[in-house]
Every structure is written in structure tokens, then in C-alpha cells.
Write a protein that holds these residues in place. Structure first.
Motif, PDB file in Angstrom:
ATOM      1  N   SER A  53       0.824  -1.201   0.000  1.00 44.80           N
ATOM      2  CA  SER A  53       0.000   0.000   0.000  1.00 44.80           C
ATOM      3  C   SER A  53       0.860   1.253   0.000  1.00 44.80           C
ATOM      4  O   SER A  53       2.024   1.227   0.378  1.00 44.80           O
ATOM      5  CB  SER A  53      -0.911   0.023   1.229  1.00 44.80           C
ATOM      6  OG  SER A  53      -1.731  -1.110   1.285  1.00 44.80           O
ATOM      7  N   LYS A  54       0.239   2.353  -0.384  1.00 43.03           N
ATOM      8  CA  LYS A  54       0.857   3.673  -0.342  1.00 43.03           C
ATOM      9  C   LYS A  54       0.212   4.442   0.800  1.00 43.03           C
ATOM     10  O   LYS A  54      -1.000   4.379   0.996  1.00 43.03           O
ATOM     11  CB  LYS A  54       0.616   4.406  -1.664  1.00 43.03           C
ATOM     12  CG  LYS A  54       1.173   5.802  -1.715  1.00 43.03           C
ATOM     13  CD  LYS A  54       0.848   6.444  -3.053  1.00 43.03           C
ATOM     14  CE  LYS A  54       1.231   7.896  -3.057  1.00 43.03           C
ATOM     15  NZ  LYS A  54       0.749   8.570  -4.272  1.00 43.03           N
ATOM     16  N   VAL A  55       1.037   5.165   1.569  1.00 40.72           N
ATOM     17  CA  VAL A  55       0.544   5.972   2.680  1.00 40.72           C
ATOM     18  C   VAL A  55       0.886   7.428   2.395  1.00 40.72           C
ATOM     19  O   VAL A  55       2.053   7.768   2.211  1.00 40.72           O
ATOM     20  CB  VAL A  55       1.185   5.532   4.017  1.00 40.72           C
ATOM     21  CG1 VAL A  55       0.697   6.412   5.159  1.00 40.72           C
ATOM     22  CG2 VAL A  55       0.899   4.063   4.294  1.00 40.72           C
ATOM     23  N   ASP A  56      -0.136   8.273   2.334  1.00 43.65           N
ATOM     24  CA  ASP A  56       0.054   9.714   2.165  1.00 43.65           C
ATOM     25  C   ASP A  56      -0.413  10.409   3.433  1.00 43.65           C
ATOM     26  O   ASP A  56      -1.478  10.086   3.973  1.00 43.65           O
ATOM     27  CB  ASP A  56      -0.755  10.250   0.981  1.00 43.65           C
ATOM     28  CG  ASP A  56      -0.227   9.764  -0.353  1.00 43.65           C
ATOM     29  OD1 ASP A  56       1.003   9.664  -0.513  1.00 43.65           O
ATOM     30  OD2 ASP A  56      -1.044   9.500  -1.248  1.00 43.65           O
ATOM     31  N   ILE A  57       0.366  11.368   3.901  1.00 41.97           N
ATOM     32  CA  ILE A  57       0.011  12.143   5.083  1.00 41.97           C
ATOM     33  C   ILE A  57      -0.160  13.593   4.652  1.00 41.97           C
ATOM     34  O   ILE A  57       0.739  14.181   4.052  1.00 41.97           O
ATOM     35  CB  ILE A  57       1.085  12.020   6.185  1.00 41.97           C
ATOM     36  CG1 ILE A  57       1.301  10.544   6.554  1.00 41.97           C
ATOM     37  CG2 ILE A  57       0.684  12.841   7.413  1.00 41.97           C
ATOM     38  CD1 ILE A  57       2.433  10.311   7.540  1.00 41.97           C
ATOM     39  N   VAL A  89      -4.298  10.815   7.254  1.00 40.04           N
ATOM     40  CA  VAL A  89      -3.529   9.727   6.649  1.00 40.04           C
ATOM     41  C   VAL A  89      -4.448   9.018   5.660  1.00 40.04           C
ATOM     42  O   VAL A  89      -5.559   8.626   6.018  1.00 40.04           O
ATOM     43  CB  VAL A  89      -3.038   8.732   7.722  1.00 40.04           C
ATOM     44  CG1 VAL A  89      -2.328   7.551   7.068  1.00 40.04           C
ATOM     45  CG2 VAL A  89      -2.129   9.432   8.716  1.00 40.04           C
ATOM     46  N   ILE A  90      -3.976   8.873   4.423  1.00 38.54           N
ATOM     47  CA  ILE A  90      -4.724   8.134   3.402  1.00 38.54           C
ATOM     48  C   ILE A  90      -3.875   6.947   2.980  1.00 38.54           C
ATOM     49  O   ILE A  90      -2.743   7.106   2.536  1.00 38.54           O
ATOM     50  CB  ILE A  90      -5.064   9.013   2.185  1.00 38.54           C
ATOM     51  CG1 ILE A  90      -5.928  10.193   2.625  1.00 38.54           C
ATOM     52  CG2 ILE A  90      -5.766   8.180   1.114  1.00 38.54           C
ATOM     53  CD1 ILE A  90      -6.287  11.154   1.518  1.00 38.54           C
ATOM     54  N   VAL A  91      -4.427   5.750   3.181  1.00 37.77           N
ATOM     55  CA  VAL A  91      -3.758   4.509   2.805  1.00 37.77           C
ATOM     56  C   VAL A  91      -4.499   3.960   1.597  1.00 37.77           C
ATOM     57  O   VAL A  91      -5.721   3.806   1.631  1.00 37.77           O
ATOM     58  CB  VAL A  91      -3.801   3.474   3.959  1.00 37.77           C
ATOM     59  CG1 VAL A  91      -3.058   2.209   3.563  1.00 37.77           C
ATOM     60  CG2 VAL A  91      -3.220   4.072   5.238  1.00 37.77           C
ATOM     61  N   SER A  92      -3.767   3.701   0.519  1.00 36.53           N
ATOM     62  CA  SER A  92      -4.424   3.195  -0.691  1.00 36.53           C
ATOM     63  C   SER A  92      -3.616   2.057  -1.296  1.00 36.53           C
ATOM     64  O   SER A  92      -2.401   1.995  -1.173  1.00 36.53           O
ATOM     65  CB  SER A  92      -4.614   4.318  -1.709  1.00 36.53           C
ATOM     66  OG  SER A  92      -3.388   4.964  -1.984  1.00 36.53           O
ATOM     67  N   LYS A  99      -8.973   6.409   4.969  1.00 34.72           N
ATOM     68  CA  LYS A  99      -8.387   7.605   5.559  1.00 34.72           C
ATOM     69  C   LYS A  99      -8.800   7.739   7.010  1.00 34.72           C
ATOM     70  O   LYS A  99      -9.881   7.317   7.420  1.00 34.72           O
ATOM     71  CB  LYS A  99      -8.732   8.853   4.765  1.00 34.72           C
ATOM     72  CG  LYS A  99     -10.158   9.209   4.668  1.00 34.72           C
ATOM     73  CD  LYS A  99     -10.273  10.436   3.792  1.00 34.72           C
ATOM     74  CE  LYS A  99     -11.677  10.672   3.347  1.00 34.72           C
ATOM     75  NZ  LYS A  99     -12.218   9.723   2.443  1.00 34.72           N
ATOM     76  N   GLN A 100      -7.876   8.312   7.791  1.00 34.10           N
ATOM     77  CA  GLN A 100      -8.094   8.480   9.209  1.00 34.10           C
ATOM     78  C   GLN A 100      -7.299   9.678   9.700  1.00 34.10           C
ATOM     79  O   GLN A 100      -6.216   9.962   9.197  1.00 34.10           O
ATOM     80  CB  GLN A 100      -7.660   7.232   9.976  1.00 34.10           C
ATOM     81  CG  GLN A 100      -7.940   7.273  11.457  1.00 34.10           C
ATOM     82  CD  GLN A 100      -7.605   5.972  12.152  1.00 34.10           C
ATOM     83  OE1 GLN A 100      -7.552   4.918  11.542  1.00 34.10           O
ATOM     84  NE2 GLN A 100      -7.381   6.045  13.447  1.00 34.10           N
ATOM     85  N   THR A 101      -7.830  10.366  10.667  1.00 32.40           N
ATOM     86  CA  THR A 101      -7.122  11.460  11.305  1.00 32.40           C
ATOM     87  C   THR A 101      -5.988  10.895  12.166  1.00 32.40           C
ATOM     88  O   THR A 101      -6.172   9.897  12.845  1.00 32.40           O
ATOM     89  CB  THR A 101      -8.087  12.269  12.202  1.00 32.40           C
ATOM     90  OG1 THR A 101      -9.161  12.734  11.426  1.00 32.40           O
ATOM     91  CG2 THR A 101      -7.381  13.435  12.847  1.00 32.40           C
ATOM     92  N   LEU A 102      -4.842  11.549  12.130  1.00 31.84           N
ATOM     93  CA  LEU A 102      -3.701  11.184  12.960  1.00 31.84           C
ATOM     94  C   LEU A 102      -3.315  12.406  13.784  1.00 31.84           C
ATOM     95  O   LEU A 102      -3.197  13.505  13.252  1.00 31.84           O
ATOM     96  CB  LEU A 102      -2.507  10.758  12.090  1.00 31.84           C
ATOM     97  CG  LEU A 102      -1.194  10.492  12.833  1.00 31.84           C
ATOM     98  CD1 LEU A 102      -1.310   9.249  13.696  1.00 31.84           C
ATOM     99  CD2 LEU A 102      -0.042  10.364  11.856  1.00 31.84           C
ATOM    100  N   ILE A 103      -3.105  12.195  15.066  1.00 33.40           N
ATOM    101  CA  ILE A 103      -2.652  13.273  15.947  1.00 33.40           C
ATOM    102  C   ILE A 103      -1.215  12.972  16.333  1.00 33.40           C
ATOM    103  O   ILE A 103      -0.898  11.897  16.813  1.00 33.40           O
ATOM    104  CB  ILE A 103      -3.534  13.373  17.210  1.00 33.40           C
ATOM    105  CG1 ILE A 103      -4.979  13.688  16.803  1.00 33.40           C
ATOM    106  CG2 ILE A 103      -2.982  14.429  18.167  1.00 33.40           C
ATOM    107  CD1 ILE A 103      -5.980  13.585  17.933  1.00 33.40           C
ATOM    108  N   ILE A 104      -0.341  13.966  16.094  1.00 31.70           N
ATOM    109  CA  ILE A 104       1.058  13.856  16.492  1.00 31.70           C
ATOM    110  C   ILE A 104       1.280  14.776  17.679  1.00 31.70           C
ATOM    111  O   ILE A 104       0.987  15.972  17.608  1.00 31.70           O
ATOM    112  CB  ILE A 104       2.003  14.207  15.330  1.00 31.70           C
ATOM    113  CG1 ILE A 104       1.765  13.220  14.175  1.00 31.70           C
ATOM    114  CG2 ILE A 104       3.463  14.184  15.795  1.00 31.70           C
ATOM    115  CD1 ILE A 104       2.590  13.496  12.944  1.00 31.70           C
ATOM    116  N   GLU A 105       1.742  14.182  18.761  1.00 36.09           N
ATOM    117  CA  GLU A 105       1.961  14.944  20.001  1.00 36.09           C
ATOM    118  C   GLU A 105       3.398  15.395  20.126  1.00 36.09           C
ATOM    119  O   GLU A 105       4.310  14.763  19.662  1.00 36.09           O
ATOM    120  CB  GLU A 105       1.614  14.071  21.208  1.00 36.09           C
ATOM    121  CG  GLU A 105       0.177  13.645  21.227  1.00 36.09           C
ATOM    122  CD  GLU A 105      -0.151  12.775  22.438  1.00 36.09           C
ATOM    123  OE1 GLU A 105       0.687  11.943  22.829  1.00 36.09           O
ATOM    124  OE2 GLU A 105      -1.257  12.925  22.946  1.00 36.09           O
TER     125      GLU A 105
END
Length: 105
Positions: A53-57, A89-92, A99-105
Motif C-alpha cells: 500500500s501507499k501511505v500519504d500524510i 492519513v490516506i492509505v491506498s 483515511k483516518q485522522t492522525l494526531i502527532i503529540e
């Protein structure tokens, strides 16, 4: 939820359709999600059955900030170079897009 559209995207960002966070684009998704979330330095994509898969952020302004390839199962995606904040984050792969929201702390 944040929605990307033509008025709030940076040039060159052209999603297939309007994107809202935490939405699965195929009904029977093999991609289950990302963890840990929130994260500090990396995350993994959880799949029922592994598929390359490809991961785009994307930043919340629609800018693509990182792309990675998942070529092996259990590969971590490093996020240490990204600023604290909220990302999409979009995984295709050949069969679906997630797609899902990602929180970076």
C-alpha cells in the motif's frame, strides 16, 4: 471533522472526491486503522490481510507532507520530522482507499 475541498487545498492537491476525516471509502475494508493514535514518533497500519500500500500524510491545509510505501507487514511509518498537530492519513492500494485522522503529540 475537517473537510478538504478546492477552496482550502494547496495547488496540486486534487483528491478524487471531497475528503472528510475518519471515513472509509470502501464498504468491506481490509485496512482497519492506524495505531498508536495519538503518536509521538511513528505509527503502523493495521490490515486484516497484508497488501502492499501507499501511505500519504496531509496537513489540515491539504498539503501533502509525507509519502511512504508499505512493502512489508508491520512496517512503522516514521513521523518524527512532522510538527505536532492533526494530519489526515490516506492509505491506498489496488483494491481500496482508507483515511483516518492522525494526531502527532
Amino acid at each position: 471533522a475537517y473537510t478538504f475541498n478546492s477552496s482550502n487545498c494547496t495547488p496540486g492537491f486534487a483528491p478524487k472526491s471531497q475528503i472528510s476525516t475518519d471515513e472509509v471509502l470502501s464498504n468491506n475494508s481490509n485496512i482497519k486503522g492506524i495505531y498508536p493514535n495519538p503518536t509521538k514518533s511513528s505509527f503502523k497500519v493495521v490490515m486484516g490481510e497484508f497488501e502492499k500500500s501507499k501511505v500519504d500524510i496531509y496537513a489540515t491545509n491539504g498539503q501533502l507532507v509525507k509519502t511512504a510505501q508499505l512493502l512489508v507487514q508491520d512496517k512503522s511509518i516514521n513521523t518524527e520530522e512532522l510538527a505536532k498537530g492533526v494530519y489526515v492519513v490516506i492509505v491506498s492500494n489496488n483494491s481500496e482507499q482508507f483515511k483516518q485522522t492522525l494526531i502527532i503529540e
